[in-house]
Design an enzyme around this catalytic site. Structure first.
Site, PDB file in Angstrom:
ATOM      1  N   THR A  16       0.607  -1.298  -0.104  1.00  0.00           N
ATOM      2  CA  THR A  16      -0.159  -0.085  -0.156  1.00  0.00           C
ATOM      3  C   THR A  16       0.847   1.444   0.059  1.00  0.00           C
ATOM      4  O   THR A  16       0.325   2.449  -0.516  1.00  0.00           O
ATOM      5  CB  THR A  16      -0.800   0.053   1.031  1.00  0.00           C
ATOM      6  OG1 THR A  16      -1.898  -0.968   1.123  1.00  0.00           O
ATOM      7  CG2 THR A  16      -1.838   1.279   1.411  1.00  0.00           C
ATOM      8  N   SER A  66       1.279  -7.446  -0.720  1.00  0.00           N
ATOM      9  CA  SER A  66       1.899  -8.361   0.023  1.00  0.00           C
ATOM     10  C   SER A  66       0.898  -9.585   0.526  1.00  0.00           C
ATOM     11  O   SER A  66       1.425 -10.406   0.874  1.00  0.00           O
ATOM     12  CB  SER A  66       2.966  -7.660   1.128  1.00  0.00           C
ATOM     13  OG  SER A  66       1.693  -7.602   2.259  1.00  0.00           O
ATOM     14  N   THR A  99       1.732  -4.341   4.329  1.00  0.00           N
ATOM     15  CA  THR A  99       1.506  -4.575   5.858  1.00  0.00           C
ATOM     16  C   THR A  99       0.869  -6.123   5.963  1.00  0.00           C
ATOM     17  O   THR A  99       1.036  -6.740   7.120  1.00  0.00           O
ATOM     18  CB  THR A  99       0.383  -3.591   6.398  1.00  0.00           C
ATOM     19  OG1 THR A  99      -0.924  -3.488   5.702  1.00  0.00           O
ATOM     20  CG2 THR A  99       1.051  -2.081   6.404  1.00  0.00           C
ATOM     21  N   ASP A 100       0.017  -6.551   5.126  1.00  0.00           N
ATOM     22  CA  ASP A 100      -0.763  -7.858   5.286  1.00  0.00           C
ATOM     23  C   ASP A 100       0.460  -9.012   5.722  1.00  0.00           C
ATOM     24  O   ASP A 100      -0.177  -9.612   6.585  1.00  0.00           O
ATOM     25  CB  ASP A 100      -1.382  -8.179   3.966  1.00  0.00           C
ATOM     26  CG  ASP A 100      -2.659  -7.081   3.704  1.00  0.00           C
ATOM     27  OD1 ASP A 100      -2.887  -6.624   4.738  1.00  0.00           O
ATOM     28  OD2 ASP A 100      -3.012  -7.319   2.728  1.00  0.00           O
TER      29      ASP A 100
HETATM   30  N1  ASP Z   1      -2.836  -5.368   0.900  1.00  0.00           N
HETATM   31  C1  ASP Z   1      -1.575  -4.499   1.156  1.00  0.00           C
HETATM   32  C2  ASP Z   1      -0.447  -5.247   1.206  1.00  0.00           C
HETATM   33  O1  ASP Z   1      -0.082  -5.827   2.133  1.00  0.00           O
HETATM   34  C3  ASP Z   1      -2.035  -3.735   2.625  1.00  0.00           C
HETATM   35  C4  ASP Z   1      -1.085  -2.863   3.007  1.00  0.00           C
HETATM   36  O2  ASP Z   1       0.380  -2.675   2.546  1.00  0.00           O
HETATM   37  O3  ASP Z   1      -1.153  -1.854   3.785  1.00  0.00           O
HETATM   38  O4  ASP Z   1       0.532  -5.245   0.402  1.00  0.00           O
END
Ligand code: ASP
Length: 321
Positions: A16, A66, A99-100
């Site tokens: 993200t 991610s 973050t995932d």
């Molecule tokens: N779906 C995103 C990822 O993990 C979520 C994020 O980065 O906050 O790439």
């Protein structure tokens, strides 16, 4: 670059933090992994100053959401991290990441990077896309680079929302809020305050056998397949039977409480283990750890939660291959 000047290398993997949305107000309907790492860094005023005397250089290792992280990207990332950490001209590595699955990547890197004993590897992420009215990525990048530039910093850490978390403890605990990570009962390793690091304790201790683990990763022709299953009311064990029949190499079970399992799931896991599948018992409880009992028929995951226990089992099976 001046001869002899130190570098902080920023490796982009997507997430993200590199995401874009059609409108600045949209913080959920965006597409992750759209902005290249160079452009991402260029958009943060003051980043070069945060690096101190070091020069920032960037490299795109992957460009993915991610949620889609896999072992091949981990391998590519680990090898690039290891090469940069071994370079005497590199002071630190920063990795931009979604973050995932950040906690899984952090633990994987911790387990395979001997070079992180003396230098920091800092994972930086964001909960809002780069196009948001008030994105959190730029501040997290500033804080992450400040940690990377801190004398004496070492180990694999994640920096988000002003907090520094070690690879062992870090986990995503909230799907939307900016303060999305914690380290469970351990609490954060420290904080970044106006570019200065305040530590609660020490930097993370070195991983054991990181050298041989990285060698096994580098030589891996194929990855072992390790899946995670959950014990819950009404569990049948059927998923385990199907996985075993499908030739899965390892299963981590997120058990209830202190490693307790629905009796049908327990039987299925014992049969899978007898058939050659490696089984590890973790707990679905967010805090604490499983305390093994002498009559356990299935080995516990040595205090790791399910997703990090999966990383451990993957590396264990790889080392045996
Ligand atoms: N779906 C995103 C990822 O993990 C979520 C994020 O980065 O906050 O790439």
């Amino acid at each position: 670059m001046q001869v002899g000047a130190e570098k902080i290398v920023v490796l982009g993997t997507g997430g993200t933090i590199a995401g874009t949305a059609a409108s600045a107000e949209d913080t959920i309907g965006y597409t992750a992994a759209q902005v290249g790492i160079g452009a991402l860094l260029d958009a943060v005023p003051g980043l070069a100053q945060a690096a101190g005397a070091a020069q920032l250089v960037s490299e795109q290792v992957a460009q993915i959401d991610s949620k889609d992280m896999d072992e091949d990207v981990w391998k590519a990332l680990a090898l690039r991290c290891a090469a940069h950490l071994a370079d005497p001209g590199v002071r630190a590595v920063v990795v931009t990441h979604g973050t995932d699955t950040l906690e899984e990547t952090a633990w994987f890197l911790h387990r395979v990077l001997a070079g992180a004993r003396h230098k920091p590897v800092v994972l930086v992420s964001a909960m809002r896309p780069a196009t948001a009215t008030a994105p959190d990525g730029p501040q997290n990048l500033l804080d992450g680079v400040a940690v990377a530039a801190t004398p004496g910093a070492h180990g694999v850490v994640a920096v988000a929302a002003g907090e520094i978390h070690g690879a062992r403890g870090v986990r995503k605990v909230h799907p939307q809020r900016l303060h999305a990570f914690d380290s469970g009962e351990a609490g954060p390793l420290g904080w970044v305050e106006q570019g200065a690091v305040r530590l609660a304790g020490g930097w993370p201790a070195a991983a054991e056998s990181a050298d041989s683990a990285l060698q096994a990763v580098a030589q891996a022709a194929a990855w072992p397949r390790v899946e995670i299953v959950l014990s819950h009311a009404g569990a049948t064990g059927r998923a385990v039977e199907l996985l075993a029949a499908d030739g899965v190499d390892g299963i981590v079970v997120a058990a209830t409480g202190n490693g307790t399992l629905h009796h049908r799931l327990q039987s299925a896991l014992e049969r899978a283990q007898a058939g050659g599948t490696a089984v590890r018992v973790s707990t679905r409880c967010p805090l604490g750890r499983v305390l093994p009992r002498p009559d356990d028929t299935l080995p516990d995951a040595r205090g790791m939660g399910p997703v990090k226990a999966r990383v451990d089992l993957l590396l264990e099976l790889l080392a045996r291959a």
